[in-house]
Design a protein around this motif. Sequence first.
Motif, PDB file in Angstrom:
ATOM      1  N   GLU A   9      44.024  37.187  44.639  1.00 45.14           N
ATOM      2  CA  GLU A   9      43.809  38.627  44.543  1.00 45.14           C
ATOM      3  C   GLU A   9      42.603  38.928  43.649  1.00 45.14           C
ATOM      4  OE1 GLU A   9      47.034  42.198  44.234  1.00 45.14           O
ATOM      5  OE2 GLU A   9      47.480  40.244  45.120  1.00 45.14           O
ATOM      6  N   ASN A  10      42.453  38.117  42.607  1.00 46.81           N
ATOM      7  CA  ASN A  10      41.356  38.296  41.668  1.00 46.81           C
ATOM      8  C   ASN A  10      40.863  36.906  41.269  1.00 46.81           C
ATOM      9  OD1 ASN A  10      39.839  38.691  39.167  1.00 46.81           O
ATOM     10  ND2 ASN A  10      40.699  40.767  39.149  1.00 46.81           N
ATOM     11  N   LYS A  12      39.737  35.871  38.691  1.00 48.06           N
ATOM     12  CA  LYS A  12      40.170  35.487  37.345  1.00 48.06           C
ATOM     13  C   LYS A  12      41.444  34.648  37.394  1.00 48.06           C
ATOM     14  CE  LYS A  12      38.168  39.398  34.801  1.00 48.06           C
ATOM     15  NZ  LYS A  12      38.471  40.590  33.957  1.00 48.06           N
ATOM     16  N   THR A  25      38.496  35.914  47.358  1.00 49.71           N
ATOM     17  CA  THR A  25      39.436  37.009  47.135  1.00 49.71           C
ATOM     18  C   THR A  25      40.009  37.476  48.478  1.00 49.71           C
ATOM     19  OG1 THR A  25      37.759  38.750  47.349  1.00 49.71           O
ATOM     20  CG2 THR A  25      38.106  37.789  45.152  1.00 49.71           C
TER      21      THR A  25
END
Length: 488
Positions: A9-10, A12, A25
Amino acid sequence: MSHFYVVVENLKDWQPYYPTPDVITFDDYLQRVKESSKKRIRVINLCRDYRYLKTGYYCSLLAEARNHHVLPSVTTINNLGNKSLSKLLLDNTQKAMSSLPKGEEGETKTFRCWFGKTSEKSTVKLAQLIFEKLPSPLLEITLTFKHQWQIKQIKPLALKALTDPAEQEAFAQAFEQFSLQLWRKPKARKQYRYDMAILTNPDDPLPPSDPQALAQFVKAAKSLGISTEFITKKDYVRLAEFDALFIRETTSVDHHTYKFAKKAEAEGLVVIDDPTSILRCTNKVYLADLLNNHKVPTPKTLILSHATESNLKELATEIGFPMVLKIPDGSFSRGVIKVKDEQELDVEAKRLLAESSLLLAQEYMYTEYDWRIGVFNNKPLYASRYYMVQGHWQIYNHGEGETESGNFDTLPTYEAPKKVIDVALKATKLIGDGFYGVDLKQSGDKVVVIEVNDNPSIDSGVEDLFLGEQLYLEIMKEILRRLEEQGK
């Protein structure tokens, strides 16, 4: 070769792990609608939320709509969301839970697993079983003790939930094992065009290939740019890692080999033996009917369903003695009995029908040897003669604790009688374009098919006696051709 995406999703969420352009992503994956439909694409969905209509759910849904092979699948996501269905799927986990240390009444225990692996030593087997039934990258399992351990809850876990460095390292190692291509750093791996799994059973007493032959298959594959890895039945969930599956284990429909073939075919792998060939070859009743309907010469054959007096008399009249009885799914001469008179027929037919609802009764033809013609993609590769065991009527004699086999020789196919080759090819064309070993008997001008094997033996110094390393190379060349054809 297939392509691999890890969808998060991200970005990070992936920060603790080795950077790779294969991590994208969900928004990026959403935009990749023009990806070549001919390229086989695998997707590991590591989005944060798999609930209905959430990003993780849509990721798997879109992947399946695009004919991408995704983990977890929409079916798995739905099963995880249905508590009663999850428990139904996990009925076979009780044995693994019974081996856990006993708990206190009402006690709960929670552990995490990644690709079927876990850091909790006591739950290793349980984690693997759960992953096999509910294949999902990250799961959190809660157990409760009520007289014995029971599964209370199974829920998918977001990647960002792994904040402990030890868990992150364990996840990375499990991911590396699950997907050899993605996680090894480029300098640490040799590049191959394709990856092939070779399914074997180290405990098989009569494997289709001995270790020396398996080593030759590996050598031939690597010379053509195909990386190989030996797998066993415990590696079922890893099939999506590979581009091809080569089964070198004795096959049967009611067996994990058929399950492997079906899954590999569904995943878009090149499969030898394909499930259709296994289905058609391993059941002698089906094969006998198929060959008879297409007028492929065989010994006179009748199907027996009940050992009634009238049925047995019909066999004695139609076929005569001696007669051969066969169970439908025997291999390596197992479940094959020769009877010499009506009394033996009555005893053995009743005994075998207790194991199988149908039997084959077949005319007995004595020959000094059986022909075995190896065929791949409707082309003959080798011609072997298997001689009967001395003092026995078959090429295998299953004695007490050991199996004896007769002598052999292997010829170039052009030295085998043309009629033997022609009849063998006529039989295999009815099965498919796979890798087959056709067993035939020859008596004068008469040539008949005994059976077609979907998983023919290739042993060092036997079937390769004439072609040597070239036999393995020819087999691997055909697998490579199929891989390249699939990628066009």
